[in-house]
Design a protein around this motif. Sequence first.
Motif, PDB file in Angstrom:
ATOM      1  N   VAL A 183       0.673  -1.534   0.164  1.00  0.00           N
ATOM      2  CA  VAL A 183       0.302   0.119   0.030  1.00  0.00           C
ATOM      3  C   VAL A 183       0.797   1.063  -0.034  1.00  0.00           C
ATOM      4  O   VAL A 183       1.851   1.155   0.982  1.00  0.00           O
ATOM      5  N   GLN A 184       0.598   1.776  -0.352  1.00  0.00           N
ATOM      6  CA  GLN A 184       1.357   3.497  -1.043  1.00  0.00           C
ATOM      7  C   GLN A 184       0.096   4.513  -1.265  1.00  0.00           C
ATOM      8  O   GLN A 184      -0.480   4.225  -0.981  1.00  0.00           O
ATOM      9  N   LEU A 185       0.078   5.706  -1.024  1.00  0.00           N
ATOM     10  CA  LEU A 185      -0.344   6.714  -1.320  1.00  0.00           C
ATOM     11  C   LEU A 185      -0.723   7.506  -2.415  1.00  0.00           C
ATOM     12  O   LEU A 185      -2.189   7.444  -2.809  1.00  0.00           O
ATOM     13  N   GLU A 186       0.382   6.932  -3.400  1.00  0.00           N
ATOM     14  CA  GLU A 186      -0.246   6.684  -5.164  1.00  0.00           C
ATOM     15  C   GLU A 186       0.140   5.298  -5.378  1.00  0.00           C
ATOM     16  O   GLU A 186       0.998   4.531  -5.038  1.00  0.00           O
ATOM     17  N   SER A 187      -0.314   4.870  -6.945  1.00  0.00           N
ATOM     18  CA  SER A 187      -0.481   4.156  -7.434  1.00  0.00           C
ATOM     19  C   SER A 187       0.848   3.524  -7.930  1.00  0.00           C
ATOM     20  O   SER A 187       1.146   4.860  -8.431  1.00  0.00           O
ATOM     21  N   ALA A 188       1.371   2.107  -7.929  1.00  0.00           N
ATOM     22  CA  ALA A 188       2.613   2.627  -8.153  1.00  0.00           C
ATOM     23  C   ALA A 188       3.412   1.459  -8.316  1.00  0.00           C
ATOM     24  O   ALA A 188       2.478   0.196  -8.409  1.00  0.00           O
ATOM     25  N   LYS A 189       3.826   0.404  -9.316  1.00  0.00           N
ATOM     26  CA  LYS A 189       5.321  -0.623  -9.595  1.00  0.00           C
ATOM     27  C   LYS A 189       6.031  -0.171 -10.001  1.00  0.00           C
ATOM     28  O   LYS A 189       6.772   0.399 -10.032  1.00  0.00           O
ATOM     29  N   ASP A 190       7.317  -1.302  -9.185  1.00  0.00           N
ATOM     30  CA  ASP A 190       8.906  -0.939  -9.029  1.00  0.00           C
ATOM     31  C   ASP A 190       9.396  -1.561  -9.661  1.00  0.00           C
ATOM     32  O   ASP A 190       8.010  -2.537 -10.432  1.00  0.00           O
ATOM     33  N   LEU A 192      10.674  -4.146  -9.878  1.00  0.00           N
ATOM     34  CA  LEU A 192      10.817  -5.616  -9.764  1.00  0.00           C
ATOM     35  C   LEU A 192       8.973  -6.172  -9.850  1.00  0.00           C
ATOM     36  O   LEU A 192       8.924  -7.815  -9.102  1.00  0.00           O
ATOM     37  N   GLY A 193       8.469  -5.102  -9.961  1.00  0.00           N
ATOM     38  CA  GLY A 193       6.936  -5.958 -10.665  1.00  0.00           C
ATOM     39  C   GLY A 193       5.860  -5.218  -9.193  1.00  0.00           C
ATOM     40  O   GLY A 193       4.984  -6.078  -9.485  1.00  0.00           O
ATOM     41  N   GLN A 194       6.355  -5.109  -8.240  1.00  0.00           N
ATOM     42  CA  GLN A 194       5.342  -4.850  -7.148  1.00  0.00           C
ATOM     43  C   GLN A 194       4.642  -3.888  -7.620  1.00  0.00           C
ATOM     44  O   GLN A 194       4.742  -2.517  -8.097  1.00  0.00           O
ATOM     45  N   VAL A 195       3.108  -4.065  -7.069  1.00  0.00           N
ATOM     46  CA  VAL A 195       2.394  -3.220  -7.624  1.00  0.00           C
ATOM     47  C   VAL A 195       2.167  -2.698  -6.294  1.00  0.00           C
ATOM     48  O   VAL A 195       0.864  -3.441  -5.373  1.00  0.00           O
ATOM     49  N   TYR A 196       1.856  -1.291  -6.063  1.00  0.00           N
ATOM     50  CA  TYR A 196       0.469  -0.377  -4.389  1.00  0.00           C
ATOM     51  C   TYR A 196       0.132  -0.040  -5.611  1.00  0.00           C
ATOM     52  O   TYR A 196      -0.346   0.433  -6.023  1.00  0.00           O
ATOM     53  N   ASN A 197      -1.326  -0.626  -4.283  1.00  0.00           N
ATOM     54  CA  ASN A 197      -2.319   0.011  -4.304  1.00  0.00           C
ATOM     55  C   ASN A 197      -2.531   1.177  -3.599  1.00  0.00           C
ATOM     56  O   ASN A 197      -1.702   1.292  -2.439  1.00  0.00           O
ATOM     57  N   THR A 198      -3.560   1.984  -3.663  1.00  0.00           N
ATOM     58  CA  THR A 198      -4.043   2.944  -2.760  1.00  0.00           C
ATOM     59  C   THR A 198      -4.517   2.776  -0.908  1.00  0.00           C
ATOM     60  O   THR A 198      -5.251   1.345  -1.403  1.00  0.00           O
ATOM     61  N   PRO A 199      -4.168   4.012  -0.625  1.00  0.00           N
ATOM     62  CA  PRO A 199      -5.824   3.071   0.911  1.00  0.00           C
ATOM     63  C   PRO A 199      -7.348   3.073   0.108  1.00  0.00           C
ATOM     64  O   PRO A 199      -7.583   2.183   0.672  1.00  0.00           O
ATOM     65  N   GLU A 200      -7.495   3.638  -0.729  1.00  0.00           N
ATOM     66  CA  GLU A 200      -9.067   3.560  -1.250  1.00  0.00           C
ATOM     67  C   GLU A 200      -9.333   2.508  -2.148  1.00  0.00           C
ATOM     68  O   GLU A 200     -10.153   2.438  -1.627  1.00  0.00           O
ATOM     69  N   LYS A 201      -8.068   2.197  -2.606  1.00  0.00           N
ATOM     70  CA  LYS A 201      -8.388   0.868  -3.499  1.00  0.00           C
ATOM     71  C   LYS A 201      -8.716  -0.133  -2.095  1.00  0.00           C
ATOM     72  O   LYS A 201      -9.129  -1.461  -3.074  1.00  0.00           O
ATOM     73  N   VAL A 202      -7.125  -0.227  -1.705  1.00  0.00           N
ATOM     74  CA  VAL A 202      -7.103  -1.750  -0.860  1.00  0.00           C
ATOM     75  C   VAL A 202      -8.747  -1.177  -0.028  1.00  0.00           C
ATOM     76  O   VAL A 202      -8.414  -2.850   0.385  1.00  0.00           O
ATOM     77  N   ILE A 203      -8.955  -0.570   0.812  1.00  0.00           N
ATOM     78  CA  ILE A 203     -10.185  -0.761   1.510  1.00  0.00           C
ATOM     79  C   ILE A 203     -11.717  -0.526   1.023  1.00  0.00           C
ATOM     80  O   ILE A 203     -11.962  -1.305   1.621  1.00  0.00           O
ATOM     81  N   LEU A 204     -11.315   0.481   0.476  1.00  0.00           N
ATOM     82  CA  LEU A 204     -13.127   0.970  -0.258  1.00  0.00           C
ATOM     83  C   LEU A 204     -13.448  -0.083  -1.329  1.00  0.00           C
ATOM     84  O   LEU A 204     -14.242  -0.802  -1.527  1.00  0.00           O
ATOM     85  N   GLU A 205     -13.051  -0.770  -2.169  1.00  0.00           N
ATOM     86  CA  GLU A 205     -12.952  -1.393  -3.133  1.00  0.00           C
ATOM     87  C   GLU A 205     -12.781  -2.784  -2.419  1.00  0.00           C
ATOM     88  O   GLU A 205     -13.451  -3.691  -3.402  1.00  0.00           O
TER      89      GLU A 205
END
Length: 247
Positions: A183-190, A192-205
């Motif tokens: 989880v990160q404040l803004e969606s991102a991809k590093d 190594l292919g790790q995808v980071y989702n926002t708080p809104e994405k992981v909690i609300l959706e």
Amino acid sequence: MIEGHYKVGETCLIIEDVVTSGSSVLETVKDLNKEGLIVKNAVIILDREQGGRMNLESNNVYIDSLFTMTELIDILEKHKKITKEMSIKLHKYLREVKAPVTKEWADCVTSHSLPGEGILKALSSACTGIENRGVFLLAELSSENTEKKLNMASKNPNIITGFVCQNKDTFKDPGLLQLTPGVQLESAKDDLGQVYNTPEKVILENGADIVVVGRGIVNAKSPEAQAVVYRDALWKCYSKRISGKLE
């Protein structure tokens, strides 16, 4: 856990290289006792004299050591491998510093399902007599593997707190918790292919109950301040979800 030929009621001698607190020997004794083997003695190469002997004897396991740390320090000083001053410091350290007996301290742990159902049985056994301990089982790699993991969990309901997953549809039991990492404040991809989702994405959706934030905090200029930012953002999303006002 144990390889070799043995019979229930036989006596087993433990041989260990170093004893500090004695915890590793006690864990082995516990496993041997479960198989019906009797353990009363252990032979140790080096007793560090930091409480291990006393801890073991209080559990009816008696040790003989080839060397103690005191003897080893004296040998090193005699052969001028260490100075007199260093010898005095080491002896003082041994008198003053004792190793604590390892206890079960974590409230919850995460576990991979790769070792099979045995890992849950082992964790359950480790928690015997200890209340309020649980496991989050890694649930998602593929749909086929997810089913197997859910079946593993259903056979060990006493130890399962929830699942490590990304999707609220992964499991149906409302009594279990969803732990979501990445989880990160803004969606991102590093890189190594790790995808980071926002708080809104992981909690609300996606329905996360607990989230894990790593790099978003530890890589910040002020990790303490950034932790507060994440806490507030995540709690705001969670409050919105449980209120039912998702618009």
